[in-house]
Motif scaffolding. Structure first.
Motif, PDB file in Angstrom:
ATOM      1  N   MET A   7       0.837  -1.202   0.000  1.00  0.00           N
ATOM      2  CA  MET A   7       0.000   0.000   0.000  1.00  0.00           C
ATOM      3  C   MET A   7       0.867   1.244   0.000  1.00  0.00           C
ATOM      4  N   ALA A   8       1.912   1.271   0.803  1.00  0.00           N
ATOM      5  CA  ALA A   8       2.800   2.429   0.849  1.00  0.00           C
ATOM      6  C   ALA A   8       3.454   2.662  -0.507  1.00  0.00           C
ATOM      7  N   LEU A   9       3.874   1.587  -1.161  1.00  0.00           N
ATOM      8  CA  LEU A   9       4.481   1.735  -2.485  1.00  0.00           C
ATOM      9  C   LEU A   9       3.485   2.268  -3.499  1.00  0.00           C
ATOM     10  N   LYS A  10       2.238   1.783  -3.449  1.00  0.00           N
ATOM     11  CA  LYS A  10       1.221   2.285  -4.368  1.00  0.00           C
ATOM     12  C   LYS A  10       0.994   3.777  -4.138  1.00  0.00           C
ATOM     13  N   LEU A  11       0.934   4.177  -2.876  1.00  0.00           N
ATOM     14  CA  LEU A  11       0.735   5.593  -2.576  1.00  0.00           C
ATOM     15  C   LEU A  11       1.898   6.436  -3.060  1.00  0.00           C
ATOM     16  N   MET A  12       3.114   5.918  -2.940  1.00  0.00           N
ATOM     17  CA  MET A  12       4.286   6.654  -3.430  1.00  0.00           C
ATOM     18  C   MET A  12       4.247   6.819  -4.941  1.00  0.00           C
ATOM     19  N   ASP A  13       3.623   5.864  -5.637  1.00  0.00           N
ATOM     20  CA  ASP A  13       3.518   5.936  -7.088  1.00  0.00           C
ATOM     21  C   ASP A  13       2.487   6.950  -7.556  1.00  0.00           C
ATOM     22  N   MET A  14       1.685   7.480  -6.674  1.00  0.00           N
ATOM     23  CA  MET A  14       0.587   8.371  -7.052  1.00  0.00           C
ATOM     24  C   MET A  14       0.892   9.839  -6.811  1.00  0.00           C
ATOM     25  N   THR A  15       2.160  10.189  -6.725  1.00  0.00           N
ATOM     26  CA  THR A  15       2.517  11.570  -6.428  1.00  0.00           C
ATOM     27  C   THR A  15       2.435  12.499  -7.631  1.00  0.00           C
ATOM     28  N   THR A  16       2.341  11.971  -8.842  1.00  0.00           N
ATOM     29  CA  THR A  16       2.210  12.840 -10.012  1.00  0.00           C
ATOM     30  C   THR A  16       0.806  12.743 -10.593  1.00  0.00           C
ATOM     31  N   VAL A  21      -3.897   9.984 -13.149  1.00  0.00           N
ATOM     32  CA  VAL A  21      -4.785   9.860 -14.317  1.00  0.00           C
ATOM     33  C   VAL A  21      -4.739   8.428 -14.838  1.00  0.00           C
ATOM     34  N   GLU A  22      -3.552   7.866 -14.946  1.00  0.00           N
ATOM     35  CA  GLU A  22      -3.402   6.499 -15.448  1.00  0.00           C
ATOM     36  C   GLU A  22      -4.100   5.473 -14.554  1.00  0.00           C
ATOM     37  N   SER A  23      -4.221   5.770 -13.261  1.00  0.00           N
ATOM     38  CA  SER A  23      -4.880   4.823 -12.354  1.00  0.00           C
ATOM     39  C   SER A  23      -6.351   4.622 -12.712  1.00  0.00           C
ATOM     40  N   PHE A  24      -6.952   5.582 -13.395  1.00  0.00           N
ATOM     41  CA  PHE A  24      -8.357   5.482 -13.800  1.00  0.00           C
ATOM     42  C   PHE A  24      -8.536   4.662 -15.074  1.00  0.00           C
ATOM     43  N   ALA A  37     -14.125  13.761 -14.717  1.00  0.00           N
ATOM     44  CA  ALA A  37     -13.210  13.101 -15.658  1.00  0.00           C
ATOM     45  C   ALA A  37     -11.906  12.768 -14.933  1.00  0.00           C
ATOM     46  N   PRO A  38     -11.244  11.697 -15.334  1.00  0.00           N
ATOM     47  CA  PRO A  38      -9.998  11.304 -14.654  1.00  0.00           C
ATOM     48  C   PRO A  38      -8.998  12.459 -14.481  1.00  0.00           C
ATOM     49  N   GLN A  39      -8.826  13.302 -15.477  1.00  0.00           N
ATOM     50  CA  GLN A  39      -7.880  14.420 -15.361  1.00  0.00           C
ATOM     51  C   GLN A  39      -8.278  15.367 -14.233  1.00  0.00           C
ATOM     52  N   LYS A  40      -9.557  15.674 -14.138  1.00  0.00           N
ATOM     53  CA  LYS A  40     -10.043  16.577 -13.083  1.00  0.00           C
ATOM     54  C   LYS A  40      -9.875  15.941 -11.699  1.00  0.00           C
ATOM     55  N   MET A  41     -10.152  14.651 -11.617  1.00  0.00           N
ATOM     56  CA  MET A  41      -9.999  13.958 -10.334  1.00  0.00           C
ATOM     57  C   MET A  41      -8.530  13.939  -9.907  1.00  0.00           C
ATOM     58  N   ALA A  42      -7.645  13.672 -10.869  1.00  0.00           N
ATOM     59  CA  ALA A  42      -6.207  13.630 -10.571  1.00  0.00           C
ATOM     60  C   ALA A  42      -5.698  15.007 -10.154  1.00  0.00           C
ATOM     61  N   GLU A  43      -6.193  16.060 -10.794  1.00  0.00           N
ATOM     62  CA  GLU A  43      -5.791  17.419 -10.412  1.00  0.00           C
ATOM     63  C   GLU A  43      -6.165  17.708  -8.965  1.00  0.00           C
TER      64      GLU A  43
END
Length: 142
Positions: A7-16, A21-24, A37-43
């Motif tokens: 879980m910690a590694l997954k969270l570290m991968d989500m810093t950009t 966006v790719e996670s969606f 939209a995924p872009q808006k959620m990621a922002e």
């Protein structure tokens, strides 16, 4: 403990924003256009974490780790983020990462790291409490 590290590694991968966006893309996120939209959620700091267990419209903030679901097409991700997690620094700043100053970026990343550590400690505490109960039961049974 391996699950906690994953879980910690997954969270570290989500810093950009790009990674969020790719996670969606591989999930069953029900909104492809508009405010959700995924872009808006990621922002707004969210990455996709939906499943059959927690709902196909579940997202999680990479900074405060708050999970939200039950989205309606008219929901604004920034408003929902602030409303459900008023202490989240990214939600309070209400600007996508590309528009943050260097100092704000540093503070957001520090908050991200602290939230991960707090989450890991909470999970570890729960594991130790469960182990403690098992040991007590073994002692009583002996």
């Amino acid at each position: 403990m391996k699950q906690n590290n994953t879980m910690a590694l997954k969270l570290m991968d989500m810093t950009t924003e790009r990674d969020r966006v790719e996670s969606f893309s591989g999930g069953k996120w029900p909104f492809r256009t508009g405010l959700l939209a995924p872009q808006k959620m990621a922002e707004a700091g969210f990455f996709y974490c939906g499943s059959e267990l927690n709902g196909w419209d579940c997202v999680r903030c990479f900074v405060c780790l708050k999970e939200l679901g039950g989205w309606e097409p008219c929901d604004d991700p920034w408003e929902e983020h602030r409303g459900h997690s008023p202490g989240c620094l990214l939600a309070r700043l209400a600007r996508k990462q590309a528009l943050l100053t260097v100092y704000e970026t540093y503070d957001v990343m520090a908050a991200h790291c602290m939230a991960i550590q707090k989450d890991l400690l909470h999970r570890r505490k729960a594991q130790l409490e469960e182990l403690h109960k098992q040991v007590e039961n073994m002692i009583r049974a002996a």
